[in-house]
Design a protein around this motif. Structure first.
Motif, PDB file in Angstrom:
ATOM      1  N   ASN A 189      53.032  13.522  -5.539  1.00  0.00           N
ATOM      2  CA  ASN A 189      52.901  12.069  -6.076  1.00  0.00           C
ATOM      3  C   ASN A 189      53.911  11.158  -5.223  1.00  0.00           C
ATOM      4  OD1 ASN A 189      50.961  12.932  -7.911  1.00  0.00           O
ATOM      5  ND2 ASN A 189      52.384  13.103  -9.651  1.00  0.00           N
ATOM      6  N   ASP A 234      52.197  10.239  -2.187  1.00  0.00           N
ATOM      7  CA  ASP A 234      50.687   9.635  -2.491  1.00  0.00           C
ATOM      8  C   ASP A 234      51.273   7.989  -2.730  1.00  0.00           C
ATOM      9  OD1 ASP A 234      48.931  11.160  -1.960  1.00  0.00           O
ATOM     10  OD2 ASP A 234      48.541  12.066  -3.972  1.00  0.00           O
ATOM     11  N   LYS A 235      52.349   7.732  -3.282  1.00  0.00           N
ATOM     12  CA  LYS A 235      52.994   6.359  -3.875  1.00  0.00           C
ATOM     13  C   LYS A 235      53.518   5.726  -2.405  1.00  0.00           C
ATOM     14  CE  LYS A 235      53.209   7.364  -8.804  1.00  0.00           C
ATOM     15  NZ  LYS A 235      54.245   7.693  -9.846  1.00  0.00           N
ATOM     16  N   CYS A 274      47.442   6.508  -1.553  1.00  0.00           N
ATOM     17  CA  CYS A 274      46.316   7.127  -2.264  1.00  0.00           C
ATOM     18  C   CYS A 274      45.520   5.977  -2.658  1.00  0.00           C
ATOM     19  CB  CYS A 274      46.854   7.785  -3.606  1.00  0.00           C
ATOM     20  SG  CYS A 274      47.700   6.751  -4.580  1.00  0.00           S
TER      21      CYS A 274
END
Length: 659
Positions: free
Chosen positions: A84, A87-88, A106
């Motif tokens: 995460n 992806d950020k 993402c």
């Protein structure tokens, strides 16, 4: 252009992103030095991109950071928290001219597909290029029979657009032997309503390579040569971060035809290595590159027949199965079928009226001006006796039958500028005697009395943990040890045992340990194998040692006895309408005896290409467990074509020569 990241990169490489801020080093892959993609954790606590680690583990069996023993199966996906965080990360839209937006990594793919004006413009322009408005739409081209026959007796390799420099690779139309096997092309009844893959598309191109350091290695491995069944020089591998990799235009499977204006399509392997290792700031390479199957019908031929001669030639077969000995190809820049080569001793060569680069207009009255080599092969096969050719010949284009093969002659290279990009004029008649495997080996036992603290004085390479699972070999004999003083162990020797301890199944570190522990003895008995390549002297040391870490040439490995081969099984799978995607050369022939089968080409976009394990120069040992030794082409072809969805190839893979 990748639709996920909006940037250009190789299909199997990681996506590329333009990050807004500097990324924390903890989130960076220490193989590619880019922010992690699909992060994978190792048991020793390091994290790498999935693709980076997968590629690395194909060659090595340790962690890149701490070199602890590692297998890919031991690794697992990073935690959801890490994924995460990655992806950020904020990235820029790659279409800066039309779109200045930033977003989380993402979100980029959805942005490109649905909101980005730059990507929308790019797709629109691409669509226009693919489907231009045709002015002559109302005038359909004349109907020409181009369908591929359902059950051809000829392996479809006879139609591949490749510059074969081996007589063993020339397909005799009308029979399955001898010739280039091309299981890359298969016909199926289910495919009758689909666009026909009429031929393989390939083209020649000249590539200019620049080196800041004239002595820097190019960074690719090559196989082939006229002293092997492969004939041409073929790129087996491009090394990461090398000069060739940075240029990006040469890929595995490319055939190298010229180096700095010198024709190397008919030289020995060692001669080709010398040409490619020659230092210099600029290198001009002419290469033949396969582009995959063509689904498009040939364009209407607009070439004027002016200044060309139409010739009628009749060949008379004694029976339907007699081969004509002709290799037919298509060109990317001109419609129709052309004669690439005539098999020495074949019916066409004996007749003497057909020549290389002749364009075939018709056979037995059937129009082939926009035909395919497959269609021509079917017509010839179905003919009982008389085969009537109508051919178009441009004065001065054919090669004289009197041109003999010579490793130093370059008299055919000058005609390349006038042959429309075809490799035809980079080939000459090949001396068939070159195709026998000329390497053999000599066993030797070396017993030495030495001081306990005296070093053996050798360095080694290989090991069964190596990507190619090589035996242990000597990379250098230092002038400080007892083996240099003795003089019988030489660089390139394969080490079999030391003081009775078998070295042939050890990995690199195990072999180093065994050599060191036994070197402490008062006496050492080494058993070794010296590989002798007759008529193939290595490149001169002064050229070879300038910037090159030493390893044996590819052709040297071909002389190893079979008990030192380390075979691997490669399983390929395909759909009903797909082809396997590789071609092979070699096999038993009465004039040459038993020759190994080698992978010569791997076609882009096919199962063999996507699998990535099969390489040009690999030797096929067995198909589905059935040994290939002693088989002819006509025996191996059906075995490959009978496998509908899955085939297991047992291969031996030797590393190509580094240039």
């Amino acid at each position: 252009l990748c639709c996920e990241c909006g940037q250009f990169h190789l299909l199997l490489d990681n996506h590329l992103y333009n990050f807004q801020d500097e990324v924390d080093d903890e989130l960076v892959c220490h193989i590619c030095l880019q922010p992690l993609l699909q992060p994978m954790d190792t048991p020793c606590g390091h994290t790498y991109c999935f693709k980076c680690l997968e590629n690395f583990m194909q060659e090595y069996n340790f962690c890149p950071m701490d070199r602890k023993k590692l297998s890919f199966q031991q690794c697992h996906k990073s935690s959801l928290l890490v994924r995460n965080l990655l992806d950020k990360l904020i990235v820029f839209c790659p279409f800066k001219a039309e779109c200045q937006q930033t977003m989380q990594r993402c979100e980029l793919e959805a942005h490109l597909q649905n909101r980005c004006p730059g990507f929308k413009k790019y797709r629109s322009e691409l669509q226009q290029k693919k489907n231009p408005v045709s002015k002559g739409k109302e005038d359909p081209p004349a109907k020409v029979e181009t369908n591929t026959p359902k059950d051809p007796e000829v392996p479809s390799g006879g139609s591949s657009l490749l510059a074969e420099s081996s007589a063993a690779a020339v397909v005799s139309l009308g029979t399955a032997e001898p010739g280039l096997v091309n299981p890359a092309f298969e016909e199926t009844e289910e495919g009758e309503n689909l666009p026909q893959r009429t031929s393989l598309v390939a083209e020649t191109t000249t590539i200019e390579i620049h080196r800041e350091d004239p002595d820097e290695e190019l960074g690719m491995r090559i196989v082939g040569g006229k002293d092997t069944p492969l004939g041409n020089i073929v790129v087996q591998e491009v090394l990461r971060d090398s000069v060739i990799a940075a240029d990006g235009r040469i890929a595995p499977g490319d055939h190298i035809l010229e180096v700095n204006g010198v024709n190397i399509s008919s030289v020995t392997h060692c001669q080709a290595v010398s040409f490619l290792r020659h230092p210099g700031p600029v290198l001009h390479l002419m290469v033949l590159q396969e582009k995959g199957f063509s689904n498009k019908s040939a364009q209407q031929d607009a070439t004027s027949a002016a200044n060309r001669e139409v010739i009628h030639v009749t060949l008379i077969k004694r029976d339907r199965s007699e081969p004509l000995g002709i290799k037919l190809i298509r060109k990317t820049d001109e419609a129709g079928i052309f004669i690439l080569d005539l098999l020495e001793g074949g019916l066409a060569a004996k007749n003497g009226k057909l020549s290389r680069n002749d364009r075939v207009l018709s056979i037995n009255g059937q129009d082939l001006r926009q035909g395919t080599p497959e269609a021509a092969a079917q017509i010839i096969q179905n003919t009982e006796s008389r085969v009537n050719f109508v051919i178009l010949r441009q004065p001065g284009m054919q090669l004289s039958d009197s041109v003999e093969d010579s490793s130093t002659s370059n008299n055919s290279s000058s005609s390349s500028s006038s042959n429309g990009g075809s490799p035809v004029h980079h080939r000459r008649r090949v001396d068939q005697s070159h195709y026998r495997r000329k390497s053999h080996y000599q066993k030797k036992t070396v017993a030495i009395k030495k001081e306990p603290k005296e070093s053996l004085g050798i360095t080694i390479g290989g090991g069964r943990d190596n990507k190619n699972k090589l035996p242990i070999y000597v990379t250098s004999v230092q002038p400080i040890g007892c083996l240099f003083r003795d003089g019988r162990i030489k660089r390139g020797d394969v080490l079999l045992s030391i003081n009775g301890i078998d070295l042939t199944h050890l990995n690199y570190y195990e072999a180093v340990s065994a050599l060191k522990s036994n070197a402490a003895s008062h006496s050492v008995v080494l058993k070794a194998l010296e590989i002798l390549c007759l008529n193939s002297p290595e490149p001169s040391p002064d050229l070879k040692e300038q910037g090159f870490g030493w390893s044996p040439l590819w052709i040297t490995w071909l002389g190893l006895p079979s008990y030192l081969h380390c075979c691997q099984d490669i399983v390929l799978s395909k759909g009903n309408l797909e082809s396997w995607g590789f071609s092979i050369v070699g096999g038993f022939e009465e004039s040459k005896g038993n020759q190994p089968f080698f992978i010569k080409t791997i076609v882009p976009g096919t199962p063999a290409f996507r699998d990535r394990k099969l390489k040009c120069g690999d030797e096929i040992v067995a198909v589905n467990g059935v040994p290939a030794i002693g088989m002819s082409n006509s025996e191996l072809i059906p075995m490959l074509k009978e496998q509908r969805n899955k085939v297991t190839l047992t291969v031996v893979s030797w590393p190509g020569s580094l240039v």
